[in-house]
Scaffold this motif. Structure first.
Motif, PDB file in Angstrom:
ATOM      1  N   ASP A   1       6.898  10.028   1.234  1.00 53.10           N
ATOM      2  CA  ASP A   1       6.024  11.437   1.158  1.00 53.10           C
ATOM      3  C   ASP A   1       6.364  11.799  -0.420  1.00 53.10           C
ATOM      4  O   ASP A   1       7.194  12.169  -0.336  1.00 53.10           O
TER       5      ASP A   1
ATOM      6  N   GLY B   1       1.279  -1.430  -0.367  1.00 58.60           N
ATOM      7  CA  GLY B   1       0.187   0.133  -0.276  1.00 58.60           C
ATOM      8  C   GLY B   1       0.441   1.276   0.631  1.00 58.60           C
ATOM      9  O   GLY B   1       2.232   1.274  -0.041  1.00 58.60           O
ATOM     10  N   SER B   2      -0.075   2.619  -0.133  1.00 57.77           N
ATOM     11  CA  SER B   2       1.134   3.718   0.174  1.00 57.77           C
ATOM     12  C   SER B   2       1.854   4.171   0.560  1.00 57.77           C
ATOM     13  O   SER B   2       2.116   4.644   1.841  1.00 57.77           O
ATOM     14  N   GLY B   3       1.425   3.260   2.332  1.00 58.49           N
ATOM     15  CA  GLY B   3       2.455   3.537   3.525  1.00 58.49           C
ATOM     16  C   GLY B   3       3.403   3.319   3.563  1.00 58.49           C
ATOM     17  O   GLY B   3       4.153   3.542   4.392  1.00 58.49           O
ATOM     18  N   ASN B   4       3.893   2.135   2.445  1.00 64.63           N
ATOM     19  CA  ASN B   4       5.450   1.798   1.827  1.00 64.63           C
ATOM     20  C   ASN B   4       6.014   2.883   1.036  1.00 64.63           C
ATOM     21  O   ASN B   4       7.011   3.074   0.881  1.00 64.63           O
TER      22      ASN B   4
END
Length: 309
Positions: A278, A272-275
């Motif tokens: 920023d 997911g985008s958490g990996n």
């Protein structure tokens, strides 16, 4: 012009040349002459490069076909080589060192294979680029063409090889439960950005390799270090969770890690985008533009020196 001499005869003298007294530079300017092999303006250089686009494409395709022409399996080695590397890394890092921590096997194997394929794209572009001039001196000295055609062509060759390998990558992803979805459309901009980055980097090392051929012997060690620092075999934030946060941030922002993570995010359902770091798309675009433009200008500045010994 004529004049009478003291004995009454007429002597004819040649009229003064209109070019008399002009310097070599002034004579060249007067008759529209230019120095052979001189570097054109940047705009003119881009125009010349665009005019050689058919040569660039044909040259890259010919190199790709010839690459495995002596092997019995031929073009299958385009896929077999990175797959064998991935198998070795899985045995060492996945089974022995447990680098898959934080990921299930259904996620880790596509994670690893994607990392190997994507990093190989950059690695091969750099290795081809560093020899683009020094390894093609006969062509460089025999024909007049924008020398940037060579590293660009080699980068395009590696892109074509990756596209062929992507079929296997899709099979691996689907085989471990990541089915095609809207996120797979992100593969296209990721490949475009990485190709621009790779081409700029190939242009930089091509100029450096033209002056210092021994760089080709050093580059594998540099690339191996880069690979280990880019999270090809492991998740950077998970492996460095007990280290200062800035170390993981710096490693995740390096361009190889950025493009691998974006490709993993596009392909793998469990990634997911958490990996992702920023502002990852801004970072990916910034690296691509910086190296594509900077590398092109850097290479162009030495255009008249390539192949001159």
């Amino acid at each position: 012009m004529s004049e009478t001499t003291h004995d009454g005869t007429v002597a004819v003298t040649a009229a003064p040349s209109p070019d008399e007294g002009l310097t070599a530079a002034e004579l060249a300017a007067k008759y529209g002459l230019s120095v052979s092999g001189a570097r054109p303006s940047l705009v003119e250089y881009v125009r010349q490069l665009w005019g050689r686009r058919h040569f660039i494409l044909a040259f890259s395709q010919a190199k790709l076909t010839a690459q495995y022409s002596q092997a019995k399996l031929g073009q299958l080695w385009q896929v077999a080589t990175p797959l064998l590397n991935a198998a070795v890394y899985f045995f060492i890092f996945g089974l022995i060192l447990h680098a898959s921590r934080g990921m299930s096997r259904d996620v880790y194997i596509p994670f690893l294979v994607t990392g190997v394929f994507v990093f190989t794209f950059t690695q091969s572009s750099v290795m081809s680029g560093v020899r683009a001039i020094s390894g093609n001196l006969g062509l460089v000295r025999a024909l007049h063409f924008p020398r940037a055609s060579l590293p660009v062509s080699f980068s395009l060759q590696q892109l074509q090889q990756l596209l062929f390998s992507m079929i296997v990558l899709f099979v691996v992803a689907i085989g471990f439960g990541s089915y095609p979805g809207p996120s797979w459309l992100l593969i296209v901009p990721v490949l475009v950005l990485q190709f621009l980055f790779n081409t700029g980097l190939a242009l930089i090392v091509a100029r450096m390799g033209a002056k210092t051929p021994d760089l080709a012997q050093l580059m594998p060690f540099v690339l191996r270090t880069w690979m280990y620092a880019s999270g090809v075999m492991f998740s950077i934030p998970v492996m460095l969770q007990d280290k200062p946060h800035w170390i993981a941030t710096v490693l995740q922002w390096n361009p190889a890690a950025v493009y691998m993570d974006l490709m993993r995010f596009a392909l793998i359902d469990g990634y997911g985008s958490g990996n992702l770091p920023d502002h990852v798309w801004a970072v990916a675009g910034g690296w691509a533009v910086l190296f594509a433009v900077g590398g092109f200008v850097y290479f162009w500045k030495a255009e008249e020196r390539y192949g001159r010994g």
